[in-house]
Write a protein that holds these residues in place. Structure first.
Motif, PDB file in Angstrom:
ATOM      1  N   MET A 131       0.823  -1.204   0.000  1.00  0.00           N
ATOM      2  CA  MET A 131       0.000   0.000   0.000  1.00  0.00           C
ATOM      3  C   MET A 131       0.857   1.254   0.000  1.00  0.00           C
ATOM      4  SD  MET A 131      -3.111   1.067  -0.175  1.00  0.00           S
ATOM      5  CE  MET A 131      -4.120  -0.333   0.301  1.00  0.00           C
ATOM      6  N   GLU A 132       1.926   1.248   0.761  1.00  0.00           N
ATOM      7  CA  GLU A 132       2.830   2.400   0.762  1.00  0.00           C
ATOM      8  C   GLU A 132       3.485   2.583  -0.595  1.00  0.00           C
ATOM      9  OE1 GLU A 132       5.587   1.719   3.889  1.00  0.00           O
ATOM     10  OE2 GLU A 132       4.176   2.205   5.508  1.00  0.00           O
ATOM     11  N   SER A 133       3.896   1.479  -1.208  1.00  0.00           N
ATOM     12  CA  SER A 133       4.500   1.571  -2.540  1.00  0.00           C
ATOM     13  C   SER A 133       3.495   2.073  -3.566  1.00  0.00           C
ATOM     14  CB  SER A 133       5.051   0.204  -2.966  1.00  0.00           C
ATOM     15  OG  SER A 133       6.035  -0.247  -2.072  1.00  0.00           O
ATOM     16  N   LEU A 134       2.238   1.653  -3.417  1.00  0.00           N
ATOM     17  CA  LEU A 134       1.203   2.092  -4.355  1.00  0.00           C
ATOM     18  C   LEU A 134       0.933   3.587  -4.212  1.00  0.00           C
ATOM     19  CD1 LEU A 134      -0.777   1.075  -6.505  1.00  0.00           C
ATOM     20  CD2 LEU A 134      -2.431   0.663  -4.695  1.00  0.00           C
ATOM     21  N   HIS A 135       1.019   4.101  -3.011  1.00  0.00           N
ATOM     22  CA  HIS A 135       0.827   5.539  -2.800  1.00  0.00           C
ATOM     23  C   HIS A 135       1.952   6.353  -3.425  1.00  0.00           C
ATOM     24  CE1 HIS A 135      -2.764   5.853  -0.344  1.00  0.00           C
ATOM     25  NE2 HIS A 135      -2.359   4.838   0.392  1.00  0.00           N
ATOM     26  N   SER A 161       4.590   5.214  -5.740  1.00  0.00           N
ATOM     27  CA  SER A 161       5.173   4.868  -7.037  1.00  0.00           C
ATOM     28  C   SER A 161       4.085   4.584  -8.059  1.00  0.00           C
ATOM     29  CB  SER A 161       6.081   3.637  -6.896  1.00  0.00           C
ATOM     30  OG  SER A 161       7.074   3.857  -5.909  1.00  0.00           O
ATOM     31  N   GLU A 162       4.191   5.245  -9.180  1.00  0.00           N
ATOM     32  CA  GLU A 162       3.203   5.060 -10.242  1.00  0.00           C
ATOM     33  C   GLU A 162       3.382   3.732 -10.958  1.00  0.00           C
ATOM     34  OE1 GLU A 162       1.741   7.389 -14.313  1.00  0.00           O
ATOM     35  OE2 GLU A 162       3.383   8.171 -13.085  1.00  0.00           O
ATOM     36  N   HIS A 163       4.610   3.252 -11.040  1.00  0.00           N
ATOM     37  CA  HIS A 163       4.899   2.046 -11.803  1.00  0.00           C
ATOM     38  C   HIS A 163       4.443   0.770 -11.107  1.00  0.00           C
ATOM     39  CE1 HIS A 163       8.276   2.163  -8.938  1.00  0.00           C
ATOM     40  NE2 HIS A 163       8.303   0.850  -9.085  1.00  0.00           N
ATOM     41  N   ILE A 164       4.040   0.844  -9.850  1.00  0.00           N
ATOM     42  CA  ILE A 164       3.736  -0.350  -9.076  1.00  0.00           C
ATOM     43  C   ILE A 164       2.322  -0.869  -9.333  1.00  0.00           C
ATOM     44  CG2 ILE A 164       2.722   0.664  -7.006  1.00  0.00           C
ATOM     45  CD1 ILE A 164       5.416  -2.047  -7.077  1.00  0.00           C
ATOM     46  N   ALA A 165       1.460  -0.081  -9.944  1.00  0.00           N
ATOM     47  CA  ALA A 165       0.040  -0.460 -10.082  1.00  0.00           C
ATOM     48  C   ALA A 165      -0.127  -1.736 -10.901  1.00  0.00           C
ATOM     49  CB  ALA A 165      -0.745   0.688 -10.709  1.00  0.00           C
ATOM     50  N   LEU A 166       0.457  -1.788 -12.086  1.00  0.00           N
ATOM     51  CA  LEU A 166       0.301  -2.970 -12.942  1.00  0.00           C
ATOM     52  C   LEU A 166       1.010  -4.191 -12.365  1.00  0.00           C
ATOM     53  CD1 LEU A 166      -0.820  -4.187 -15.499  1.00  0.00           C
ATOM     54  CD2 LEU A 166       1.186  -3.338 -16.744  1.00  0.00           C
ATOM     55  N   PRO A 167       2.275  -4.101 -11.907  1.00  0.00           N
ATOM     56  CA  PRO A 167       2.892  -5.280 -11.278  1.00  0.00           C
ATOM     57  C   PRO A 167       2.129  -5.779 -10.048  1.00  0.00           C
ATOM     58  CG  PRO A 167       4.567  -3.662 -11.825  1.00  0.00           C
ATOM     59  CD  PRO A 167       3.245  -3.009 -12.049  1.00  0.00           C
ATOM     60  N   LEU A 168       1.536  -4.867  -9.297  1.00  0.00           N
ATOM     61  CA  LEU A 168       0.764  -5.292  -8.130  1.00  0.00           C
ATOM     62  C   LEU A 168      -0.455  -6.100  -8.548  1.00  0.00           C
ATOM     63  CD1 LEU A 168       0.278  -5.283  -5.114  1.00  0.00           C
ATOM     64  CD2 LEU A 168      -0.778  -3.033  -5.326  1.00  0.00           C
ATOM     65  N   ALA A 169      -1.125  -5.673  -9.618  1.00  0.00           N
ATOM     66  CA  ALA A 169      -2.257  -6.450 -10.135  1.00  0.00           C
ATOM     67  C   ALA A 169      -1.788  -7.820 -10.632  1.00  0.00           C
ATOM     68  CB  ALA A 169      -2.948  -5.679 -11.255  1.00  0.00           C
ATOM     69  N   GLU A 170      -0.614  -7.869 -11.242  1.00  0.00           N
ATOM     70  CA  GLU A 170      -0.064  -9.146 -11.681  1.00  0.00           C
ATOM     71  C   GLU A 170       0.257 -10.044 -10.491  1.00  0.00           C
ATOM     72  OE1 GLU A 170       3.298  -8.127 -13.997  1.00  0.00           O
ATOM     73  OE2 GLU A 170       2.136  -7.444 -15.731  1.00  0.00           O
ATOM     74  N   PHE A 171       0.761  -9.465  -9.407  1.00  0.00           N
ATOM     75  CA  PHE A 171       1.042 -10.253  -8.209  1.00  0.00           C
ATOM     76  C   PHE A 171      -0.259 -10.798  -7.599  1.00  0.00           C
ATOM     77  CE2 PHE A 171       1.346 -10.205  -3.509  1.00  0.00           C
ATOM     78  CZ  PHE A 171       2.198 -11.297  -3.362  1.00  0.00           C
ATOM     79  N   ALA A 212      -8.817  12.629  -2.149  1.00  0.00           N
ATOM     80  CA  ALA A 212      -9.245  13.739  -3.005  1.00  0.00           C
ATOM     81  C   ALA A 212      -8.152  14.790  -3.138  1.00  0.00           C
ATOM     82  CB  ALA A 212     -10.520  14.360  -2.456  1.00  0.00           C
ATOM     83  N   THR A 213      -7.377  14.983  -2.084  1.00  0.00           N
ATOM     84  CA  THR A 213      -6.304  15.996  -2.114  1.00  0.00           C
ATOM     85  C   THR A 213      -5.012  15.447  -2.692  1.00  0.00           C
ATOM     86  OG1 THR A 213      -5.730  15.420   0.176  1.00  0.00           O
ATOM     87  CG2 THR A 213      -7.280  17.235  -0.161  1.00  0.00           C
ATOM     88  N   ASN A 214      -4.799  14.147  -2.596  1.00  0.00           N
ATOM     89  CA  ASN A 214      -3.580  13.524  -3.110  1.00  0.00           C
ATOM     90  C   ASN A 214      -3.886  12.887  -4.457  1.00  0.00           C
ATOM     91  OD1 ASN A 214      -1.160  12.213  -3.561  1.00  0.00           O
ATOM     92  ND2 ASN A 214      -0.999  11.374  -1.489  1.00  0.00           N
ATOM     93  N   GLY A 215      -3.683  13.646  -5.510  1.00  0.00           N
ATOM     94  CA  GLY A 215      -4.027  13.164  -6.839  1.00  0.00           C
ATOM     95  C   GLY A 215      -3.174  12.005  -7.302  1.00  0.00           C
ATOM     96  N   GLU A 216      -1.901  11.968  -6.893  1.00  0.00           N
ATOM     97  CA  GLU A 216      -1.017  10.892  -7.330  1.00  0.00           C
ATOM     98  C   GLU A 216      -1.457   9.548  -6.746  1.00  0.00           C
ATOM     99  OE1 GLU A 216       3.762   9.746  -7.319  1.00  0.00           O
ATOM    100  OE2 GLU A 216       3.039  11.600  -6.385  1.00  0.00           O
ATOM    101  N   SER A 217      -1.794   9.533  -5.462  1.00  0.00           N
ATOM    102  CA  SER A 217      -2.256   8.291  -4.841  1.00  0.00           C
ATOM    103  C   SER A 217      -3.553   7.806  -5.480  1.00  0.00           C
ATOM    104  CB  SER A 217      -2.449   8.500  -3.335  1.00  0.00           C
ATOM    105  OG  SER A 217      -1.229   8.802  -2.697  1.00  0.00           O
TER     106      SER A 217
END
Length: 340
Positions: free
Chosen positions: A39-43, A45-55, A87-92
């Motif tokens: 969860m911390e990595s997902l908040h 790092s943008e690149h972690i979303a797809l590998p996390l779904a693969e995991f 709502a305030t943290n657009g990247e997350s």
């Protein structure tokens, strides 16, 4: 290792990472720590979303681990996130939305069985999360031939026993305070009960409310999602009329992108009309001839002929009266000349 995008581009590095995490989750019951790390990595790092779904797909489908419960618990963690903070943290919000969309594409049935954890996010302040949840719900419509999944139990399918699940959730969470522990225990206890899996009609009602969403991005995303559903011929027939009315209404939307998506949806509904293949003009003409329309045509033509005959007779009477009037006038003029 997870902070470097290059590590997930190489299968020789990504596969060992997945194996280590899966062993920590299944064998050593360190799921709480792994979820916190992911969860911390997902908040961040943008690149972690797809590998996390693969995991998640790896641990849920691999027969050696069979850890579908880990994905369900991760959805619960997302549901616990503060909506105002998202709502305030657009990247997350963007990263979480990308993960939900990728997970819905890879695990559509498991996502469908646990959508009740995400429906509450549709009332959140982040339109990015709302868009992701709408796309995730749209994936369930694409499972048009799939039966309704069974309600998922965390203790089922060899995931863990009741005692193991408790240890899996909170045993090694040293940094958590008493309030967080009690909240998690209550949530896990609730999650062990059977949840009703939402039907497609119920999901449509949920999505229908967002045709009037405050965000034009969400309205456009909803129309785009239904456009994909229509193109895949996955929309139930009894929902065609309701969706068409909403699409026509959105043609008057103040946002240009919404109007464009509404036009695309209406075009798709005309192009992929479920009744389109049966609307054959030659077939209807053949049926009309088989019924025998000649008698009806004769019955309807008789009054028309009578009307024409009466019109002709009236015209003849009028012409005769005009001719007699001319003769009378000529006779009067001739008599006047003789008297003179």
């Amino acid at each position: 290792m997870m902070d470097k995008p290059a590590n997930f581009k190489s299968a020789s590095v990504k596969t060992p990472i997945f194996l280590i995490l899966a062993m920590l989750v299944k064998r050593y019951k360190q799921g709480a720590g792994v979820r916190t790390l992911l969860m911390e990595s997902l908040h961040k790092s943008e690149h972690i979303a797809l590998p996390l779904a693969e995991f998640m797909y790896f641990v849920a489908t691999d027969s050696k681990y069979d850890a579908s419960f880990f994905f369900v618990l991760f959805l619960q963690d997302i549901n616990e996130l503060d909506q105002s903070e998202l709502a305030t943290n657009g990247e997350s919000s963007k990263n979480i939305g990308a993960f939900l969309l990728a997970a819905a594409e890879k695990l559509p049935t498991l996502m469908w069985a646990n959508l009740h954890y995400l429906v509450s996010q549709l009332d959140g302040e982040s339109y990015t999360i709302r868009n992701a949840v709408i796309s995730a719900i749209g994936q369930t419509f694409l499972l048009k031939n799939a039966p309704k999944p069974e309600p998922y139990r965390l203790e089922a399918e060899g995931s863990a026993s009741e005692d193991d699940t408790e240890n899996f959730d909170v045993s090694d969470d040293v940094e958590a305070d008493d309030e967080r522990l009690s909240r998690r225990r209550a949530l896990r206890k609730k999650s062990k009960s059977v949840h009703e899996v939402l039907e497609r009609d119920q999901l449509y009602k949920i999505l229908e409310a967002h045709f009037n969403d405050v965000s034009s991005y969400t309205r456009a995303k909803l129309l785009q999602t239904f456009c994909t559903i229509v193109e895949e011929r996955a929309l139930p027939v009894h929902l065609q009329g309701s969706l068409r009315k909403h699409a026509v209404t959105r043609l008057m939307d103040r946002a240009v992108q919404v109007r464009k998506k509404a036009v695309q949806l209406l075009t798709a509904m005309l192009q992929y009309n479920p009744y389109g293949p049966s609307l054959n003009l030659m077939q209807f003409e053949r049926q009309w001839k088989e019924i025998g329309p000649t008698e009806n045509l004769q019955q309807t033509s008789e009054p028309h002929n009578l009307l024409n005959e009466s019109d002709d007779s009236d015209m003849e009477i009028d012409s005769d009266s005009q001719h007699s009037k001319k003769k009378q006038q000529q006779h009067r003029v001739h008599s006047d000349d003789e008297q003179r």
